[in-house]
Design an enzyme around this catalytic site. Structure first.
Site, PDB file in Angstrom:
ATOM      1  N   HIS A 141       0.838  -1.206   0.000  1.00 14.18           N
ATOM      2  CA  HIS A 141       0.000   0.000   0.000  1.00 14.18           C
ATOM      3  C   HIS A 141       0.874   1.258   0.000  1.00 14.18           C
ATOM      4  O   HIS A 141       0.565   2.246  -0.656  1.00 14.18           O
ATOM      5  CB  HIS A 141      -0.892   0.031   1.247  1.00 14.18           C
ATOM      6  CG  HIS A 141      -1.850  -1.106   1.372  1.00 14.18           C
ATOM      7  ND1 HIS A 141      -1.776  -2.030   2.396  1.00 14.18           N
ATOM      8  CD2 HIS A 141      -2.907  -1.473   0.610  1.00 14.18           C
ATOM      9  CE1 HIS A 141      -2.757  -2.905   2.268  1.00 14.18           C
ATOM     10  NE2 HIS A 141      -3.456  -2.603   1.196  1.00 14.18           N
ATOM     11  N   ASP A 165      -3.386  -7.786  -7.218  1.00 14.84           N
ATOM     12  CA  ASP A 165      -4.755  -8.189  -7.582  1.00 14.84           C
ATOM     13  C   ASP A 165      -4.910  -7.907  -9.070  1.00 14.84           C
ATOM     14  O   ASP A 165      -5.573  -6.946  -9.469  1.00 14.84           O
ATOM     15  CB  ASP A 165      -5.759  -7.403  -6.741  1.00 14.84           C
ATOM     16  CG  ASP A 165      -5.525  -7.620  -5.259  1.00 14.84           C
ATOM     17  OD1 ASP A 165      -5.964  -8.640  -4.736  1.00 14.84           O
ATOM     18  OD2 ASP A 165      -4.847  -6.774  -4.631  1.00 14.84           O
TER      19      ASP A 165
HETATM   20  P1  AMP Z   1      -6.413  -4.075  -0.388  1.00  9.92           P
HETATM   21  O1  AMP Z   1      -6.270  -3.230   0.828  1.00  9.92           O
HETATM   22  O2  AMP Z   1      -5.953  -5.479  -0.219  1.00  9.92           O
HETATM   23  O3  AMP Z   1      -7.782  -3.959  -1.017  1.00  9.92           O
HETATM   24  O4  AMP Z   1      -5.409  -3.450  -1.456  1.00  9.92           O
HETATM   25  C1  AMP Z   1      -5.476  -2.114  -1.837  1.00  9.92           C
HETATM   26  C2  AMP Z   1      -4.606  -1.898  -3.041  1.00  9.92           C
HETATM   27  O5  AMP Z   1      -3.257  -2.232  -2.696  1.00  9.92           O
HETATM   28  C3  AMP Z   1      -4.988  -2.794  -4.235  1.00  9.92           C
HETATM   29  O6  AMP Z   1      -4.844  -2.056  -5.429  1.00  9.92           O
HETATM   30  C4  AMP Z   1      -3.976  -3.908  -4.146  1.00  9.92           C
HETATM   31  O7  AMP Z   1      -3.715  -4.537  -5.380  1.00  9.92           O
HETATM   32  C5  AMP Z   1      -2.749  -3.150  -3.645  1.00  9.92           C
HETATM   33  N1  AMP Z   1      -1.794  -4.077  -3.023  1.00  9.92           N
HETATM   34  C6  AMP Z   1      -2.041  -4.989  -2.049  1.00  9.92           C
HETATM   35  N2  AMP Z   1      -0.928  -5.703  -1.772  1.00  9.92           N
HETATM   36  C7  AMP Z   1       0.043  -5.239  -2.605  1.00  9.92           C
HETATM   37  C8  AMP Z   1       1.412  -5.584  -2.817  1.00  9.92           C
HETATM   38  N3  AMP Z   1       2.010  -6.549  -2.121  1.00  9.92           N
HETATM   39  N4  AMP Z   1       2.098  -4.887  -3.752  1.00  9.92           N
HETATM   40  C9  AMP Z   1       1.491  -3.915  -4.479  1.00  9.92           C
HETATM   41  N5  AMP Z   1       0.204  -3.537  -4.329  1.00  9.92           N
HETATM   42  C10 AMP Z   1      -0.514  -4.197  -3.401  1.00  9.92           C
END
Ligand code: AMP
Length: 259
Positions: free
Chosen positions: A36, A150
């Site tokens: 994030h 994702d």
């Molecule tokens: P989430 O909080 O899991 O819904 O993720 C929020 C955003 O952060 C989404 O666009 C995810 O794809 C991105 N994200 C989550 N984990 C990672 C990671 N390890 N590397 C890059 N982006 C990430």
């Protein structure tokens, strides 16, 4: 940094931002980590104003236990966002974001929505696209940042923006990983010490996998006691979803780098 939960207050504030100001937006479900952080850094660096949203979106969960146990660390999240220079954090509640109780929502029939995550998580992408549409409309960003972690979500959000003529540019960001190669994930915090060691091994085996040794890798993971939901070669990427104990982890990587 201002933290705003009240959407009317946000909309009034948003209306005061001049049209010439560029806005970078990062939608998240909180429990923020280095993945994030990389999205937030880009949003801050590439725009005049940056907006982060934190909302655990119930409509994208088909497993009530997964939703119930989704980790929440709001104080630490706000501290990280402030440290990285985020200007506004939206922390609205379900009642505020779903005033219609989700009777009007996005339904995608995009072919990529019915495989991998779409096959294993009922209505997942309909829920994702519905909340993303709401947030993109509320924020009116110039650019919104999504992680390749994702990957299907990124493809579908980009398609959503094109389909609905949204003015926001959808930017993809590389996957950030732990030293072991395990993709950073909010769900990693729920792994026990033993499960975390297994997760590191899973990441190593996954990265050694290509289209020719899928069955061998599946067997190696199974031998470790890891439940493999899918391990598939698609769009020149390897995609995986596993369950380690109660924790579901996903990952993907591009196989053949184009020159
Ligand atoms: P989430 O909080 O899991 O819904 O993720 C929020 C955003 O952060 C989404 O666009 C995810 O794809 C991105 N994200 C989550 N984990 C990672 C990671 N390890 N590397 C890059 N982006 C990430």
């Amino acid at each position: 940094m201002q933290t705003i939960s009240d959407l009317q207050k946000w909309q009034a504030l948003r209306a005061t931002i001049p049209v010439t100001t560029t806005i970078g937006f990062v939608p998240t479900m909180g429990c923020l980590h280095a993945g994030h952080a990389s999205l937030m850094q880009q949003a801050v660096e590439q725009n005049d104003v940056s907006v982060l949203s934190i909302f655990v979106n119930p409509t994208q969960f088909d497993n009530p236990k997964d939703l119930q146990h989704y980790p929440q660390t709001l104080d630490a999240d706000l501290a990280l966002a402030e440290e990285l220079g985020i200007d506004y954090v939206l922390t609205s509640t379900e009642a505020m974001l779903y005033p219609d109780i989700n009777v009007t929502h996005i339904v995608t029939k995009h072919p990529i929505a019915s495989i991998l995550e779409g096959e294993y998580r009922q209505d997942h992408f309909n829920g994702v696209l519905t909340i993303v549409m709401k947030l993109l409309n509320l924020v009116g960003a110039t650019q919104a940042y999504f992680g390749e972690k994702d990957y299907q979500q990124y493809v579908l959000v980009k398609h959503l923006a094109t389909s609905y003529f949204l003015p926001t540019k959808i930017i993809s960001c590389p996957i950030i990983r732990e030293a072991s190669g395990l993709a950073c994930s909010s769900r990693n915090t729920r792994l026990s010490v033993k499960e975390r060691k297994l997760a590191d091994k899973y990441a190593q085996l996954f990265h050694a996998c290509d289209e020719n040794n899928i069955n061998t890798t599946k067997q190696q993971l199974k031998d470790l006691g890891i439940d493999v939901e899918y391990l598939i070669y698609f769009l020149d990427r390897m995609f995986i979803a596993v369950n380690i104990g109660q924790i579901r982890l996903i990952d993907n990587f591009k196989l053949h780098e184009t020159i």
